[in-house]
Scaffold this motif. Structure first.
Motif, mmCIF file in Angstrom:
data_model
loop_
_atom_site.group_PDB
_atom_site.id
_atom_site.type_symbol
_atom_site.label_atom_id
_atom_site.label_comp_id
_atom_site.label_asym_id
_atom_site.label_seq_id
_atom_site.Cartn_x
_atom_site.Cartn_y
_atom_site.Cartn_z
ATOM 1 N N PHE A 1 0.857 -1.197 0.000
ATOM 2 C CA PHE A 1 0.000 0.000 0.000
ATOM 3 C C PHE A 1 0.889 1.243 0.000
ATOM 4 O O PHE A 1 2.068 1.175 0.370
ATOM 5 N N ASP A 2 0.271 2.377 -0.323
ATOM 6 C CA ASP A 2 1.013 3.652 -0.254
ATOM 7 C C ASP A 2 1.516 3.914 1.161
ATOM 8 O O ASP A 2 2.609 4.453 1.355
ATOM 9 N N THR A 3 0.686 3.530 2.163
ATOM 10 C CA THR A 3 1.098 3.771 3.562
ATOM 11 C C THR A 3 2.336 2.938 3.921
ATOM 12 O O THR A 3 3.180 3.365 4.699
ATOM 13 N N GLN A 4 2.458 1.727 3.330
ATOM 14 C CA GLN A 4 3.648 0.891 3.570
ATOM 15 C C GLN A 4 4.883 1.524 2.924
ATOM 16 O O GLN A 4 5.976 1.481 3.499
ATOM 17 N N LEU A 5 4.696 2.088 1.711
ATOM 18 C CA LEU A 5 5.827 2.766 1.057
ATOM 19 C C LEU A 5 6.299 3.941 1.910
ATOM 20 O O LEU A 5 7.491 4.160 2.096
ATOM 21 N N MET A 6 5.324 4.701 2.447
ATOM 22 C CA MET A 6 5.650 5.842 3.321
ATOM 23 C C MET A 6 6.473 5.380 4.522
ATOM 24 O O MET A 6 7.516 5.948 4.844
ATOM 25 N N ALA A 7 5.950 4.343 5.189
ATOM 26 C CA ALA A 7 6.631 3.829 6.387
ATOM 27 C C ALA A 7 8.051 3.375 6.049
ATOM 28 O O ALA A 7 8.995 3.618 6.802
ATOM 29 N N GLN B 1 3.156 1.855 12.976
ATOM 30 C CA GLN B 1 2.071 1.353 12.134
ATOM 31 C C GLN B 1 1.144 0.496 12.984
ATOM 32 O O GLN B 1 1.609 -0.327 13.766
ATOM 33 N N LYS B 2 -0.139 0.702 12.819
ATOM 34 C CA LYS B 2 -1.113 -0.059 13.602
ATOM 35 C C LYS B 2 -1.038 -1.551 13.231
ATOM 36 O O LYS B 2 -0.559 -1.915 12.156
ATOM 37 N N THR B 3 -1.548 -2.398 14.117
ATOM 38 C CA THR B 3 -1.568 -3.848 13.884
ATOM 39 C C THR B 3 -2.288 -4.156 12.572
ATOM 40 O O THR B 3 -3.336 -3.578 12.292
ATOM 41 N N GLY B 4 -1.689 -5.075 11.795
ATOM 42 C CA GLY B 4 -2.321 -5.503 10.547
ATOM 43 C C GLY B 4 -2.011 -4.625 9.363
ATOM 44 O O GLY B 4 -2.531 -4.827 8.269
ATOM 45 N N GLU B 5 -1.128 -3.613 9.541
ATOM 46 C CA GLU B 5 -0.803 -2.708 8.433
ATOM 47 C C GLU B 5 0.374 -3.204 7.593
ATOM 48 O O GLU B 5 0.821 -2.524 6.691
ATOM 49 N N GLY B 6 0.909 -4.392 7.924
ATOM 50 C CA GLY B 6 1.933 -5.004 7.068
ATOM 51 C C GLY B 6 3.353 -4.536 7.322
ATOM 52 O O GLY B 6 4.054 -4.108 6.406
ATOM 53 N N LYS B 7 3.809 -4.656 8.589
ATOM 54 C CA LYS B 7 5.175 -4.201 8.923
ATOM 55 C C LYS B 7 6.247 -5.081 8.270
ATOM 56 O O LYS B 7 7.318 -4.602 7.930
ATOM 57 N N THR B 8 5.941 -6.380 8.097
ATOM 58 C CA THR B 8 6.949 -7.313 7.561
ATOM 59 C C THR B 8 7.363 -6.902 6.152
ATOM 60 O O THR B 8 8.548 -6.860 5.820
ATOM 61 N N LEU B 9 6.372 -6.578 5.308
ATOM 62 C CA LEU B 9 6.678 -6.161 3.930
ATOM 63 C C LEU B 9 7.325 -4.774 3.910
ATOM 64 O O LEU B 9 8.231 -4.505 3.121
ATOM 65 N N THR B 10 6.877 -3.904 4.832
ATOM 66 C CA THR B 10 7.471 -2.561 4.939
ATOM 67 C C THR B 10 8.981 -2.668 5.186
ATOM 68 O O THR B 10 9.787 -1.989 4.536
ATOM 69 N N ALA B 11 9.353 -3.546 6.131
ATOM 70 C CA ALA B 11 10.775 -3.723 6.461
ATOM 71 C C ALA B 11 11.549 -4.249 5.264
ATOM 72 O O ALA B 11 12.703 -3.870 5.034
ATOM 73 N N ALA B 12 10.916 -5.136 4.468
ATOM 74 C CA ALA B 12 11.599 -5.716 3.298
ATOM 75 C C ALA B 12 11.986 -4.628 2.284
ATOM 76 O O ALA B 12 13.072 -4.681 1.696
ATOM 77 N N LEU B 13 11.132 -3.630 2.109
ATOM 78 C CA LEU B 13 11.430 -2.536 1.166
ATOM 79 C C LEU B 13 12.679 -1.770 1.590
ATOM 80 O O LEU B 13 13.602 -1.546 0.798
#
Length: 900
Positions: free
Chosen positions: A86-92, A104-116
């Motif tokens: 999501f755009d919010t994951q790219l931001m994070a 990031q709130k629970t369920g917002e996809g921190k694992t994929l965010t970290a991978a970026l």
């Protein structure tokens, strides 16, 4: 009327809003590149990584490469996992790359965010460490995100306990390494005990992304990581003292629950003295205040703390005859962790277990100082804003609150305060029954195992089926959490920090698919997935109609973050949900931090039994109490860090010297400088400056030269010569010792001599550093008393530890010089005897190994009857030290039990 601050926020937005606004153009840039990257072939994605890495190596900044790198990584994740960030994951991920904490709130996809962010930073050729709280998540994330990194042409490793050195080395040599905070810290300490450069695992500390950053950098920062070795066995003393503690009465000690401390009163000291005399633990006439009573007083204090401050099933559990500590923030068992200073032994005595000997610290580091080694640090969590000041002050990390992908539809109700715990639990069970009856899944949060099991009994009495997740059942953690969102599910969980598996309404699709494929391996995976997704959509609709996940919390934690983490389990990705906190005046937080005023209010209101007070003011006053506790805990951690910083500077010097020694090919210059310094020190001691020859201690000087330099020189004759001064004698000593060492190098051979120097230096450094750590520990334990003399304990500690460090370096020079002066080449007879002894030792070890293999049964061909590799329910219930039922011949904890 609005205040100036409120008006400014309305016009300009909050500082957080401005940060979010600043990265939106970057997100639009990444989105604009999407069609271009969608056209790339699978090999094209890898080629793009190669191109970006070359540009990074040739000096182009990562900030300039960010849009292309994120677009490439997003495309790889879409193809391999079916996940489009999501755009919010790219931001994070942008904020992570900049060295911030993204909330990031629970369920917002921190694992994929970290991978970026990890992908972008790995382009420099230096590895990136992604840190998480337990080994289940390390394995899961490394396997899951490893598919994405593999599609991009990068390697992924997982560093976990129990691996062989080769497996660990392979994990750290990868582009991206997943590991727990504990494993990283211990590997760092182990690296600094190695004697060869090739054996070092962590080559550099480039960039780390810490998941559940508040848990790791704040909650666990109070406990240092320690590698220790066995010390003197005093188990009998603990058992004897343990028998005396029950004889103490309440007036003999003062319990301070706020600071978790317990001290003897004057009356208690007198009673204790009498008791110790009676049992022959102190000689007649000896007082508690005598220096020789220090050890016995220490043992009694630890025994008292074990009985009055550490409660079974709350602070620890007994498992397989061992005390397992429980993390108060996550509710998990802390495998392998032991309390220091004899406290763990005192608890073992209290529980009647066999007592493990105390340990001596060989190396130690705090998480604060370990993670500050990284050139760049970033973190992720659902709850960091309450601790933003601490993150900024200690780690230099900013906290940015990332907006949710979909608006939050959860309803957070005001706290309900009851008079007694019994009334509170009754109300909770009633609410859970109501929700269960209409199919609404419930998550009941508790703060201890004891309370979770009490609520479990109450639910059983009502005939409500439910799951319990606490340190006793942590092996089924992922499964229990995955089922917690199913229609009518009721789950009791002890603390919900960093569980890693989201509660999805209707249940977790991936888990259901995995279960179905495991049960029927011949089924078509695509058909299984399609069927389960259709069933799940129907169940999810029913759960949403029932109101989504209902979180019932049984009390407030002293940290607001833990409450927020529990709340955040409901309402993920725009789902409906509801949360309620049920409190009583008997709760720890209310009792310890002042509930008299509230009790007066409740009495005045004339509350009947079973009634509760519900008002926003109650919430506000509780939040103020929590903020006070958090502030006090921050001050404690800050003070601890100031003391540890003193040791950390010395640690850096010592570890830096070890690294230099290992990297150097020739240490002759260093050992020569050390020898010359020792000669200077000897001359200053026995022939002080500005003194005459008849004032010199010639005899003492002669003996010291034999002791430290292993040379019997005509010192007396030299000193009696006409016109000889200290400088002449210094030159003669240097010339004689240099010649002696040059002759030795010729006999041993240059290469052998260099190896001997290296090993002796490293050995001496390790021994001296270990002794120095123990001295500093003792200094820390007594320096606080200097405050009574109006002296600042921290300054006193700084000054004395510096003096101790200087004297440690002096004794290091003396020891290395002395040992090198004393080494002699072996005669043929000595060499033959040594070889014979080594052969005998190896034969004995081989015999012992084969005997233990016979006892254990050795590796078997067949697994235990009914054993199924992928079905833990068929494994029986082996102890961690029993043989694994799979037939490998390994202990369960090193085989299939490693997953538990």
């Amino acid at each position: 009327m609005l205040g100036i601050g409120t008006i400014a926020k309305k016009v300009f937005g909050t500082p957080n809003d401005r940060k979010i606004k600043a990265v939106r153009p970057l997100v639009e840039q990444i989105n604009a590149l999407e069609p271009e990257f969608e056209k790339l072939s699978d090999d094209g994605l890898k080629d793009k990584t190669e191109e970006l890495a070359k540009r990074a190596m040739s000096g182009e900044s990562l900030d300039d490469l960010l849009p292309e790198a994120f677009a490439n990584c997003r495309e790889a994740a879409r193809r391999t996992l079916g996940l489009r960030a999501f755009d919010t994951q790219l931001m994070a991920a942008v904020f992570l790359h900049q060295g911030n904490i993204s909330e990031q709130k629970t369920g917002e996809g921190k694992t994929l965010t970290a991978a970026l962010a990890a992908y972008l930073n790995a382009l420099t050729g230096k590895s990136v460490h992604v840190v998480t709280v337990n080994e289940y998540l390390v394995r899961r994330d490394a396997d899951w995100m490893g598919k994405v990194f593999s599609a991009l042409g990068l390697t992924t490793g997982a560093a976990i306990s129990g691996q062989s050195t080769e497996e660990k080395r392979a994990a750290y040599d990868c582009d991206i390494t997943y590991a727990t905070n504990n494993e990283l810290g211990f590997d760092y300490l182990r690296d600094n005990m190695k004697s060869n450069l090739d054996e070092i695992l962590q080559k550099h500390h480039n960039y780390a992304i810490v998941d559940e950053v508040d848990s790791i950098l704040i909650d666990e920062a109070r406990t240092p990581l320690i590698i220790s070795g066995p010390a003197q066995d005093r188990s009998e003393m603990y058992v004897t003292i343990d028998k005396l503690i029950p004889e103490l009465r309440e007036e003999h000690y003062e319990l301070d629950e706020k600071s978790r401390n317990v001290t003897f009163t004057d009356e208690g000291n007198e009673f204790l003295e009498e008791l110790l005399h009676q049992h022959g633990l102190m000689e007649e006439g000896q007082s508690l205040y005598d220096p020789e009573s220090t050890t016995i007083v220490h043992h009694v204090n630890q025994g008292l703390r074990a009985h009055k401050l550490f409660m079974k099933d709350k602070d620890y559990i007994v498992r397989d005859g061992e005390i397992m500590l429980i993390d108060e923030f996550t509710g998990r068992m802390m495998q392998g962790r032991r309390l220091s200073d004899g406290l763990h032994q005192a608890i073992e005595a209290k529980e009647g277990l066999s007592i493990m000997p105390e340990n001596v610290t060989l190396a130690s580091v705090t998480f604060q100082n370990y993670f500050r080694l990284y050139d760049k640090l970033a973190g992720m969590t659902g709850t960091a804003l309450t601790e933003a000041e601490e993150f900024g002050e200690i780690y230099g990390l900013g906290v940015v609150e990332i907006p949710t992908n979909l608006p939050i539809a959860r309803v957070d109700e005001d706290d309900a305060v009851y008079r007694s715990v019994g009334e509170k639990y009754k109300a909770m069970i009633e609410k859970a029954k109501e929700a269960h009856a209409k199919g609404q899944p419930c998550l009941i949060g508790t703060t201890s195992i004891e309370k979770s099991e009490l609520l479990s009994q109450m639910l059983k009495a009502e005939g409500i089926e439910h799951n319990v997740l606490n340190a006793r059942h942590h092996e089924q953690e992922a499964q229990i959490i995955a089922d917690a969102g199913k229609l009518g599910a009721v789950t009791i969980a002890t603390n919900m920090a960093g569980r890693g598996t989201d509660i999805q309404l209707g249940g977790n699709v991936e888990m259901k698919v995995l279960e179905a494929i495991t049960a029927d391996p011949d089924a078509d995976p695509n058909e299984v997935r399609a069927r389960i997704e259709a069933e799940h959509a129907d169940e999810k609709r029913k759960v949403i109609e029932a109101g989504g996940l209902y979180v019932l919390a049984s009390e407030r934690h002293e940290s607001r973050r833990i409450d927020n983490q529990l709340r955040g389990r409901s309402g993920r990705q725009g789902d409906p949900g509801r949360t309620s906190f049920f409190l009583s005046l008997e709760d720890d937080l209310m009792r310890i931090f002042g509930s008299e005023r509230l009790e007066k209010v409740l009495t005045t209101l004339g509350l009947k039994e079973g009634e509760a007070i519900v008002h926003p003011w109650v919430n506000k006053s509780l939040e103020r109490a929590q903020a006070k506790v958090e502030g006090r805990n921050f001050d404690i951690r800050k003070q601890l860090l100031k003391f540890d910083d003193v040791m950390n500077e010395q640690r850096k010097v010592i570890f830096g010297q070890r690294r230099d020694i290992m990297e150097a090919d020739d240490l002759n210059e260093i050992t020569t400088d050390m020898r010359h310094q020792v000669i200077d020190d000897l001359i200053d001691t026995y022939m002080p400056p500005k003194t005459y020859a008849d004032q010199w201690d010639v005899k003492g000087f002669h003996d010291a030269v034999i002791e430290h330099l292993n040379m019997n020189l005509p010192i007396v004759e030299w000193c009696e010569e006409e016109g000889v001064d200290d400088e002449v004698i210094r030159e003669r000593l240097i010339e004689a010792t240099d010649k002696m060492m040059a002759d030795k190098a010729e006999i041993f051979g240059d290469e052998n001599m260099r190896n001997i120097e290296k090993q002796m230096l490293l050995q001496a450094i390790d021994t001296k550093w270990r002794d120095h750590l123990m001295t500093l520990e003792h200094l820390r334990s007594v320096v606080g008393f200097r405050g009574y003399a109006q002296r600042d304990p921290l300054n006193e500690y700084k000054n004395e530890s510096f003096q101790l460090f200087e004297s440690m370096l002096d004794s290091l020079r003396q020891e290395v010089t002395q040992k090198l002066a004393q080494i002699q080449p072996m005669t043929e007879e000595e060499r033959a005897a040594m070889i014979e002894e080594l052969r005998a030792q190896q034969a004995a070890m081989a015999a012992a190994a084969s005997q233990s293999e016979q006892i254990a049964g050795g590796p078997t061909e067949e697994a235990a009857e009914g054993f199924v590799e992928d079905d833990p329910s068929t494994w029986g219930n082996p102890g961690r030290n029993e043989m694994c039922p799979c037939g490998s011949g390994k202990k369960f904890k090193h085989c299939h039990g490693r997953l538990a």
